[in-house]
Structures are given as structure tokens and as C-alpha cells.
Design a protein around this motif. Structure first.
Motif, PDB file in Angstrom:
ATOM      1  N   ARG A 108       0.837  -1.197   0.000  1.00  0.00           N
ATOM      2  CA  ARG A 108       0.000   0.000   0.000  1.00  0.00           C
ATOM      3  C   ARG A 108       0.870   1.244   0.000  1.00  0.00           C
ATOM      4  O   ARG A 108       1.801   1.368   0.789  1.00  0.00           O
ATOM      5  N   GLN A 109       0.559   2.155  -0.903  1.00  0.00           N
ATOM      6  CA  GLN A 109       1.201   3.456  -0.977  1.00  0.00           C
ATOM      7  C   GLN A 109       0.093   4.499  -0.886  1.00  0.00           C
ATOM      8  O   GLN A 109      -0.585   4.779  -1.869  1.00  0.00           O
ATOM      9  N   VAL A 113      -2.448   0.816  -4.350  1.00  0.00           N
ATOM     10  CA  VAL A 113      -1.578  -0.350  -4.258  1.00  0.00           C
ATOM     11  C   VAL A 113      -0.504  -0.251  -5.331  1.00  0.00           C
ATOM     12  O   VAL A 113      -0.757   0.259  -6.430  1.00  0.00           O
ATOM     13  N   GLU A 114       0.687  -0.731  -4.999  1.00  0.00           N
ATOM     14  CA  GLU A 114       1.805  -0.755  -5.946  1.00  0.00           C
ATOM     15  C   GLU A 114       2.289  -2.185  -6.095  1.00  0.00           C
ATOM     16  O   GLU A 114       2.493  -2.895  -5.102  1.00  0.00           O
ATOM     17  N   ALA A 115       2.482  -2.627  -7.340  1.00  0.00           N
ATOM     18  CA  ALA A 115       2.949  -3.990  -7.611  1.00  0.00           C
ATOM     19  C   ALA A 115       4.445  -4.090  -7.307  1.00  0.00           C
ATOM     20  O   ALA A 115       5.258  -3.438  -7.946  1.00  0.00           O
ATOM     21  N   LEU A 116       4.773  -4.911  -6.309  1.00  0.00           N
ATOM     22  CA  LEU A 116       6.171  -5.081  -5.921  1.00  0.00           C
ATOM     23  C   LEU A 116       6.814  -6.256  -6.648  1.00  0.00           C
ATOM     24  O   LEU A 116       8.006  -6.232  -6.963  1.00  0.00           O
ATOM     25  N   GLU A 213       2.547  -7.702  11.601  1.00  0.00           N
ATOM     26  CA  GLU A 213       2.429  -6.400  10.954  1.00  0.00           C
ATOM     27  C   GLU A 213       2.081  -6.601   9.476  1.00  0.00           C
ATOM     28  O   GLU A 213       2.741  -7.371   8.771  1.00  0.00           O
ATOM     29  N   VAL A 214       1.030  -5.922   9.020  1.00  0.00           N
ATOM     30  CA  VAL A 214       0.624  -6.019   7.615  1.00  0.00           C
ATOM     31  C   VAL A 214       1.699  -5.390   6.739  1.00  0.00           C
ATOM     32  O   VAL A 214       2.094  -4.238   6.946  1.00  0.00           O
ATOM     33  N   ILE A 215       2.192  -6.166   5.770  1.00  0.00           N
ATOM     34  CA  ILE A 215       3.259  -5.644   4.902  1.00  0.00           C
ATOM     35  C   ILE A 215       2.856  -5.633   3.424  1.00  0.00           C
ATOM     36  O   ILE A 215       3.594  -5.121   2.588  1.00  0.00           O
ATOM     37  N   GLY A 216       1.705  -6.194   3.086  1.00  0.00           N
ATOM     38  CA  GLY A 216       1.269  -6.209   1.695  1.00  0.00           C
ATOM     39  C   GLY A 216       0.202  -7.266   1.492  1.00  0.00           C
ATOM     40  O   GLY A 216      -0.404  -7.750   2.454  1.00  0.00           O
TER      41      GLY A 216
END
Length: 249
Positions: A108-109, A113-116, A213-216
Motif C-alpha cells: 500500500r502506498q 496499491v503498488e505492484a512489488l 504487521e501487515v506488509i502487503g
């Protein structure tokens, strides 16, 4: 265009690199069964690859567990630092292979959302995601999964601050409807988009946590012509398992 599968030598090389990346990124010794389950490599093939890596000292074996070996240290000039993208890439790749549908990991940005990391299906009919691309949270299944993981106060702020675009006729944009959808995601753990961003594409997503912790979020994108109850169940199982594997590191 050719539909031929990659040569066995290429597949073996890819698996070898996946094994090394996965073991090193876990930061702890792993048994063969853990590696096999995480990367989708049959134990018979895995045993040969692990034996070769131990022989070349890229891995060391202690009892039943494998860890990085001195051969890797000789190739390095400094201690490696694995980014989140490094950690999720092999899991995204395995998710794609097991389902043969486009798989991605998003962060999340702000309210996007940004595709990592992303891996495209090998089907001719497929949905492609570009690494680094961004999209509105409400339009992607990964975005909905991340919305469902927000605290209620942050969700209220999101609904108040955003003007949600209707990408298709089925996009959920109304606050009340989105809250109902989020309640369902919190209950099931799986987010869905039903042709809400792109006509003909059904998305499924699952939030991922490290140390709580939510990381993605992991997601898959499946053309509607291939989507049925059996595919939905398998995709949900694989998303849950993949997210759990990342969190167990």
C-alpha cells in the motif's frame, strides 16, 4: 509465438536459484519438506538439486536441515540485505506456477496499491501487471484485502478522503457497499474483485503479515472464462498458504 515449455535445463536452473534465494531469505535452516512445499518442487527433483548445492558448498546440510554455505560467501563482497521484493519473489513465482494464473504481491502506498513483484500466466488469455504500477485500492483484490486490514478509524478516513472511480459497471464505490464487502473479507480472509477493474478478470487477494504487521497482499488475476468454484477454492487455499509461508519466515 511458441507455446513450448521452457527446456528442462532452464527449469532446473530456475529451481536452483529459487532454492538458494528461499533458504537465504528465510534466515534459518530448513528441512527439505519445507522447501518442497514452499516452492512446489517435487521431493525427488529437490533431493538432486539440494545434493548438488551441498557438493558445491552453496548450501550446508546439518542433519535434515539445509542452510546457506561458504560457497555463497565466496561470491559476496558484503553481507546481503534482502528486500521485501527479494523475499516475496519466489513465493509469487511458485503461486503462479501452481495455479498457472497471473500472481502478484502488492504494497500500500497511501490510498493506492503498488505492484512489488509479479509473474504472468503462461496462458494466451491472461492479465498482465507491470512491476511498479499503481492502482486504486478499491479496484484490486489486493487493495480490498489491505483495506480490510485497516483499523476502523483508518478505514473511515479512507472512505472520507477518496473519490472512488467506477472502472466498470460492477465496481463497488459506495461507502456502505464497500463496508459490507470489507466485513465479508474480514470474515473469510479472502478479497474478491468481480470484473471490477478490468472486464473479464476476476481477482482474489490475501493480506500478508510479518511479525503480525501487515506488509502487503498476494493476489491472483483469473479470466472469467477459466474461473469456477473449483478454481476459486484452489486459489483461496494457495493464497492462504503463500501468505502464511511469508509470515513464518
Amino acid at each position: 509465438m511458441s507455446d513450448a515449455s521452457p527446456p528442462a535445463t532452464v527449469k532446473s536452473a530456475t529451481r536452483t536459484l529459487d532454492i538458494i534465494e528461499y533458504i537465504v531469505s528465510r534466515g534459518r535452516p530448513l528441512v527439505a519438506q519445507e522447501i518442497s512445499e514452499a516452492l512446489g518442487i517435487p521431493v525427488s527433483s529437490l533431493s538432486y538439486l539440494l545434493g548438488t548445492l551441498v557438493e558445491r558448498e552453496y548450501l550446508v546440510r546439518t542433519g535434515r536441515r539445509y542452510a546457506s554455505g561458504p560457497g555463497l560467501a565466496r561470491l559476496q563482497t558484503h553481507t546481503p540485505v534482502f528486500s521485501l521484493a527479494d523475499r516475496v519473489a519466489p513465493l509469487v513465482r511458485t503461486l503462479r506456477v501452481q495455479l498457472n494464473e497471473t500472481a502478484s504481491f502488492f504494497i500500500r502506498q497511501g490510498w493506492e496499491v503498488e505492484a512489488l513483484a509479479t509473474e504472468s500466466s503462461e496462458h494466451a488469455l491472461r492479465y498482465a501487471v507491470s512491476t511498479g504500477s499503481r492502482a486504486a485500492l478499491h479496484g484490486f483484490s489486493a487493495g480490498k484485502a489491505l483495506l480490510a486490514a485497516l483499523a476502523d478509524a483508518d478505514l473511515d478516513r479512507y472512505l472520507a478522503e477518496t473519490e472512488r472511480t467506477a472502472f466498470t459497471a460492477t465496481t463497488i464505490v459506495a461507502a456502505a457497499s464497500l463496508r459490507t464487502e470489507i466485513d465479508d473479507i474480514r470474515r473469510t480472509g479472502i478479497a474478491h474483485t468481480r470484473e471490477e477493474h478490468t472486464p473479464g478478470i476476476h481477482g482474489m487477494g490475501r493480506v500478508a503479515r510479518i511479525d503480525n504487521e501487515v506488509i502487503g497482499a498476494f493476489s491472483v488475476a483469473i479470466p472469467a472464462v477459466r474461473f469456477d468454484a473449483a478454481v476459486e477454492r484452489r486459489a483461496a487455499d494457495l493464497l492462504i498458504r503463500t501468505a502464511d509461508l511469508l509470515g513464518s519466515g
